[in-house]
Design an enzyme around this catalytic site. Structure first.
Site, PDB file in Angstrom:
ATOM      1  CE  LYS A   1      -3.849 -16.863  14.697  1.00 24.59           C
ATOM      2  NZ  LYS A   1      -3.451 -18.197  14.299  1.00 24.59           N
TER       3      LYS A   1
ATOM      4  CD  GLU B   1      -2.751  -1.296   0.085  1.00 26.96           C
ATOM      5  OE1 GLU B   1      -3.434  -0.309  -0.240  1.00 26.96           O
ATOM      6  OE2 GLU B   1      -2.741  -2.373  -0.558  1.00 26.96           O
TER       7      GLU B   1
ATOM      8  CG  HIS C   1      -3.509   7.561   0.126  1.00 25.94           C
ATOM      9  ND1 HIS C   1      -3.448   6.201   0.217  1.00 25.94           N
ATOM     10  CD2 HIS C   1      -3.430   8.007   1.401  1.00 25.94           C
ATOM     11  CE1 HIS C   1      -3.361   5.838   1.488  1.00 25.94           C
ATOM     12  NE2 HIS C   1      -3.355   6.919   2.234  1.00 25.94           N
TER      13      HIS C   1
END
Lengths: 372, 372, 372, 372
Positions: free
Chosen positions: C203, C74, C365
């Site tokens: 989890k 990312e 971004h």
């Protein structure tokens, strides 16, 4: 008008009637001891609300039969609990367990940095005996049983848990905590931002209370034979189980609910109001988990209420009608009282889930609550 | 004894007194219309609980002054709300907003597989007009306003939202939903497992209700000038803000609470009991978010209550003392009533947060609630 | 094809390429020790995924400078963390604290009734020493540090907490718990329904883990002077604070989120993947609370991560690239490693909240992640 | 050293090796296109992490067989999923459903008072067409599909939902939301405090996402005959059901978990990493509900994943190994890809719950993950 300026309940009520041009005749008709109620329970008193009180039972718990006073304005509730009581009693009674966790107060301190925070942590964890001594100077009925603490940023939260005997005890623990906090502040010169930092957590549904418990934790269970499922509840073990898993488990999971049950709030609100508990504690008391299990053709059912703030002395329990309602229950301790509440909740779950399994919920309400 | 076998309230009470050897004289002293209460509001009625009723106010909302009837056994509550009302009123009053979301019922169906599930989904989403027609045959005061649905495994949950005018309306929506469900079952031959699948979500704290809203959503806000903070509340904007962020934000976040507020439950329970609302709804009504903001030396405060199940007709609102309490409020609609509840909650937040910021909480309780 | 029938990674990959008519050339290009990875880390191995690894830092924690290996696809993430590191480092570094809570396993037993349940409770609470002895027979690196238990209906849940030194240790605690459970079953003849009863909680995001902590709890804080806020972060203390309270507090409260933070998950996922932690633990690691506080014109910021399952030995940490990434961090213990993770999370919070306060999130971004 | 000053990946890595005196040879061995990865996916790139990739399957969904690429360092995971795939496939395959909800951004505005708040509300709700036009100017692949809004105090949160075709789309929706927000600000002069106000909710577990859905919602189900339960899973329908209800329902309810499942996070993390999804989305993807139902001697099982942020183009999906992993799946759309993820999650649930029901969890880990 200045509502605070009147010394008599009647004068205040009359002034309000005049000001608003309303008739408060029924509110003014009460038999409670006015001088006690107006000084200890309710400021600016003008009278009393009358809440219809019904009785459900007998409910067999262990070897003892209980009657349940329920103050409610919602038709069908008393009938529903009664039916559950009948099913439980005819099944040989409920097994119950209540464990007193204690009343809590959760002050929050604000430190300057991580080092001061550690110092506060060490101090809090190493002074439990001292804190208990301080608590005991505020009341002969209180003792400190546990101290938990956690920190976020510059805030350190401390959760003090107290044994308050048969009192719900929130006021007692407030006084005791105030004095402990003053001691901490004087020793460390770290300010307490708030005596109650929502780490208690008082009168809000919270996972902290569910996980640590608050007040009294209570469990109740029963096995209902197939014959009684049929005769009293008009259902079968499998059908009731099917409703339970769809509603109390999957429905609650999908809805992000803290209440994995059918109607704890109804029963708790009605008993709390009847017996002088603080009805604001319904906000936390309604959380908890109901389970069901099919045993051949019989049905096992249980309730778990982790957060019951109840007492048999103090608060509203000394008022006339509330005291009488408590005498109907006949519990000798707050622990026994919590057991009865758990038994009552179990009765409510059984009856409502049975109704739902037979599609009779709407009919019951139609019959008992016609006016809406 | 068989508690259900008595037809008169007095006979039942006397039988219970004899059976348990208790005196229920105060419970038996009431002025409520026995025939109505015992048939519509409370089965197995033996009398009434008397809850002390006090009055707070006036509370200025917009241009109108309200008095707040509060039925409570907890000393300090009425005084606390009164102080908040004074601060708000002297600051020029609160701005409020209430939006009627509607009463909901959330039945759950059980399908055979994903295909049947899709069929049910399509049917439910394409028959809103028909469902509304069906609902209207059950009451002239109801209309269906929204249908939401979701599915997990073989279960499809549907949330029907209804407009029930000024009634809280839960019974009405139960009847309407029952009839809609019967129609769906008859058309698709897919069984409804439970008329209420905790997708309502009735009387449990839940994120679904917070996010979708339930009953009425209400907001209230006020800006309190520094002078009033000082004169009435003995605090400053910054000090109150500091308590708010530590308690209502960080404390609640750390505790996994659904209530990011100080004491909504106290105020809601007291008004609900006084005015004949269903106090079991405190379980959902106590959720919501309080905010504070410092504006120079003044303080902005707000409350947000997403889940207020209230009404001004039906349920307990027709009982004598409750009706009188409603006349004190003088709200013409359930929406206006919800606005007043929001204003009252705002008053409670301001007063308690101010107390905490000044370290006077314990003192206030010591003064007003001496007996505990 | 039978994917399990191949003994060589290359053969399996080739067979799959043929079967699916795809080219897996890049997946097949790796330098990991195939024999180790295919036998210990990954069954049916066909190669390796390559995740771009970047480095942020240096990040000053106490007196030590750290570089942070971040494996991510990312764009903008490494740049964002880098900027936060710069702000922290130039501000004199972060203070951190990590406390090893331990790895947990939460088996669930099913009893016959409340009495058997009590018997199990007593047994579990009175055999901690014995349980620890049993645990130690399964590994020289494990010891039992805590036992918690709660019950609902016929189910008793037990949460065993273990010290597993510098290993994350989930497999170790599974083996130890299995042996303890076998012992309990043999002594009481009460069956364990499931070795892992979601009381671990492994989890999944859960309040139980937040409240009890799991793995390592970590805190980090820093005070950023106004000059650095301006020079490095292009913002002011007040503006960043405004974003924090709107987003991390009120936004998260309104959304029913367990994460009262800006982007813990981004940083944790990237460090976990780089250093061979189990990335499924991002599900629990992303919870926690960020706080901000304005100090004159400077800004205090902190992070609290209650549920970091990390280790510096075992699991994926021994693989070649992961081992190298750990060498970049240079942490000597899992505790120190958790401190670095907390410091990295703090850097991420500072940078993202600063970006949001200046309206530059979209621009960042756009610059770094053009392809989407 | 200044890590940002290097233009080549190799130079940066070498400088770091020198500075830290470590060997990063494996990190430096990669076949990804460096120029793309270092400019679009990862700043300050020094190489790549290698995550072992295994394959599970075939998994029959409808009439199509899928292989599942799983990048993991946790022994036993691929074997576990493989076993679940075998059970599903031999049972005739899973039924799946995926619904694209869309990617969301949730900016937060700050108003002056309730009136301005209402003005903003009206504006937002009446300009959806305009907002969509604005969104479309930022990308040819985006359209606005939904706008939701709520308010607390002076904050108005807006949740924009976009269709981003086969891209996960978070960057796209960030750009589009930025432009919409700029438009709103310019029209109303009400400032946006934060472009992302945790009302998205991005990368945190939240009830808002569960209730509204985010990205793609997916369901999968299968009926496993008794013979396959026995032959493949070594268990029975009743035993597996018993584990499910104890663990996934009651255990999760008691723990305050948002994950009513066994191990979604494991499967999602492994597929996400293999195929270039953003692994930080494991934080939200791991929530959801697994159900089981006994049908005679057969077993019905289902999964529901309300919050899958996945895509088949953009982000990390274009990187070499990730692209190859996607080619193994062979999904033509992000919707089909989500269906496969749901099927894989179903396989994981079946296998782990079966293991737990047979007490073989520890043994499986002992066999496959010996080194810990």
């Amino acid at each position: 008008m200045n509502i605070r300026s009147y010394t008599s309940v009647a004068d205040r009520r009359k002034a309000l009637e005049k000001e608003l041009r309303v008739d408060l005749g029924h509110v003014g008709s009460f038999t409670l001891d006015e001088s006690v109620a107006s000084s200890r329970n309710c400021e600016n008193m003008i009278g009393a609300a009358q809440i219809p009180m019904g009785v459900a039972g007998p409910l067999l718990i262990g070897n003892k039969k209980y009657y349940l006073p329920l103050a409610t304005t919602e038709g069908a509730l008393v009938a529903s609990v009664s039916r559950g009581c009948k099913a439980i009693t005819e099944s040989g009674g409920a097994s119950v367990l209540a464990v007193r966790v204690g009343a809590t107060r959760g002050p929050v301190f604000k430190v300057k940095n991580m080092e001061e925070n550690s110092r506060l942590f060490e101090f809090v964890m190493s002074h439990k005996v001292k804190f208990n001594q301080i608590a005991k100077t505020t009341s002969g009925h209180i003792s400190l049983t546990n101290v938990e603490t956690n920190s976020v940023g510059l805030y350190r939260f401390v959760r003090f848990t107290f044994d308050t005997r048969d009192a719900m005890g929130l006021n007692m623990v407030t006084f005791a905590t105030q004095k402990i906090v003053t001691f901490i502040e004087s020793q460390l010169h770290i300010p307490c931002v708030s005596l109650a930092g929502n780490y208690d957590v008082d009168k809000k549904p919270s996972w902290l209370n569910i996980i640590y418990g608050r007040g009294t934790e209570a469990w109740a269970e029963v096995i209902i034979p197939a014959t009684i499922l049929q005769a009293v509840l008009k259902t079968t073990a499998q059908r009731l189980y099917d409703v339970w898993i769809a509603k109390c488990m999957i429905g609650s999971a999908l809805s992000g609910s803290m209440g994995f049950n059918a109607q704890y709030a109804n029963i708790i609100a009605a008993i709390f109001i009847a017996t002088g508990q603080d009805p604001a504690h319904v906000a936390e008391g309604s959380v908890g988990i109901t389970t069901a299990d099919v045993k051949g053709k019989d049905l096992y059912m249980s309730v778990y209420l982790p957060d019951l703030m109840v007492g048999t002395v103090g608060g509203g329990t000394g008022l006339a009608t509330q005291k009488e309602a408590l005498s109907i229950v006949g519990a000798k301790t707050s622990q026994e009282f919590a057991e009865v509440v758990a038994g009552a909740a179990l009765a409510g779950e059984i009856s409502l889930l049975a109704s739902l399994s037979e599609g009779t919920l709407a009919r019951a309400h139609e019959r008992y609550g016609r006016n809406r």
